[in-house]
Motif scaffolding. Structure first.
Motif, PDB file in Angstrom:
ATOM      1  N   VAL A 132     -18.476   9.157  71.691  1.00 28.42           N
ATOM      2  CA  VAL A 132     -18.622  10.486  71.692  1.00 28.42           C
ATOM      3  C   VAL A 132     -18.271  11.300  70.658  1.00 28.42           C
ATOM      4  N   TRP A 133     -17.103  11.128  70.190  1.00 26.87           N
ATOM      5  CA  TRP A 133     -16.350  11.939  69.004  1.00 26.87           C
ATOM      6  C   TRP A 133     -16.977  11.719  67.864  1.00 26.87           C
ATOM      7  N   ILE A 134     -17.487  10.576  67.568  1.00 24.77           N
ATOM      8  CA  ILE A 134     -18.144  10.074  66.264  1.00 24.77           C
ATOM      9  C   ILE A 134     -19.511  10.839  66.287  1.00 24.77           C
ATOM     10  N   ARG A 135     -20.247  10.905  67.616  1.00 25.99           N
ATOM     11  CA  ARG A 135     -21.638  11.668  67.503  1.00 25.99           C
ATOM     12  C   ARG A 135     -21.110  13.077  67.436  1.00 25.99           C
ATOM     13  N   LEU A 136     -20.231  13.789  67.792  1.00 27.99           N
ATOM     14  CA  LEU A 136     -19.789  15.106  67.617  1.00 27.99           C
ATOM     15  C   LEU A 136     -19.544  15.294  66.274  1.00 27.99           C
TER      16      LEU A 136
END
Length: 316
Positions: A132-136
């Protein structure tokens, strides 16, 4: 038949749901028929014969390097757990991106936590929260590229102010890592566990966030240059129009539908991004189709190469 249920938690989507594949097949068929009916596949593919080999090879190398840098980002994100295991991380990263490009309805996203578990014994929920953080980070940099392209189109100090504010939002990444979630009325246990995992998975320092953003920016920049080289061969447009067209293609992943190998959604998003910018619909569609073919070709080649990288599984 071997059951995969012990390997995949219920909150993760399953690969190959019949409904997803049927919708994906319908979208793929629609694209094939639509292109033939409106433009004709022979005329759409004809410009490939005039594409300089140096442009094709250069675009492929830029795309391959962007995949390599994404693996570096994963290694930086999990530097303690994955230290010294870059070949396996590279295999994981390339296969994850290949699955995203090929599987319907974004089912490929689950490959990341699945392979993190298989290769490194990492927890599913923690790996999913990290993704999720990588996609953000990806979305933030895409927003930055979009703002820069619009500023090039119409230079205005207001765009620079907005870009500065946009960059300041990076501070949220390490601020959220300091939050603590406690049980409270109205929040289910599963949702609370996900919030806790999301908080724990966040980059824990400003320095880590900046390093991750550096690799994010570098990998996306190379990919955008490579894709713009290909799209520019098929569509006579300014650089900022090409960049925003590539952005539309990349943002197709957020659409509620996603066909097999991105068919339908990729072309629709690319055309929707370029037509309002003054690009003729027929040219935008032809460019989108050919850019998609380049992406699929690069995906298959890089995915096959990644399978040659040896790996020691940790889920046995």
């Amino acid at each position: 038949m071997v059951s995969l249920s012990p390997l995949f938690p219920s909150w993760l989507p399953r690969l190959g749901r019949p409904r997803d594949w049927l919708v994906g097949l319908a979208l793929l068929t629609l694209v094939v028929v639509l292109v033939e009916a409106t433009l004709g596949w022979s005329s759409v593919l004809a410009p490939w014969a005039r594409l300089p080999p140096s442009v094709l090879v250069g675009a492929f190398l830029l795309t391959a390097t962007s995949y390599l840098l994404r693996a570096v980002r994963v290694l930086v994100y999990f530097q303690t757990e994955l230290c010294g295991r870059f070949p396996e991380v590279l295999r994981l990263s390339v296969l994850h991106n290949s699955a995203n490009n090929l599987l319907p309805m974004r089912a490929g996203e689950m490959v990341f936590p699945w392979l993190m578990h298989r290769y490194f014994g990492h927890d599913f929920l923690a790996a999913g929260a990290s993704l999720v953080w990588i996609r953000l980070l990806d979305l933030h940099f895409l927003g930055l590229i979009g703002g820069l392209a619009l500023w090039v189109r119409a230079p205005n100090p207001g765009w620079l102010v907005l870009l500065f504010v946009w960059l300041s939002l990076l501070s949220l990444f390490w601020l959220i890592a300091r939050l603590e979630f406690q049980s409270r009325e109205g929040i289910t246990g599963r949702f609370l566990r996900f919030l806790e995992a999301l908080s724990r998975a966040a980059p824990q320092s400003q320095r880590r966030v900046l390093w991750l953003y550096f690799w994010t920016a570098l990998s996306w920049s190379l990919k955008f240059i490579g894709f713009a080289l290909i799209l520019g061969h098929f569509v006579p447009a300014a650089l900022w129009q090409l960049v925003l067209g590539v952005m539309g293609a990349e943002l197709s992943s957020v659409l509620p539908f996603h066909g097999i190998a991105g068919s339908g959604s990729f072309e629709l998003a690319t055309v929707a991004a370029m037509v309002p910018l003054g690009v003729a619909p027929a040219e935008a569609l032809a460019g989108a189709v050919n850019l998609h073919l380049f992406l699929l070709g690069a995906t298959l080649m890089l995915g096959a190469m990644a399978l040659l990288i040896p790996v020691q599984r940790k889920d046995r």
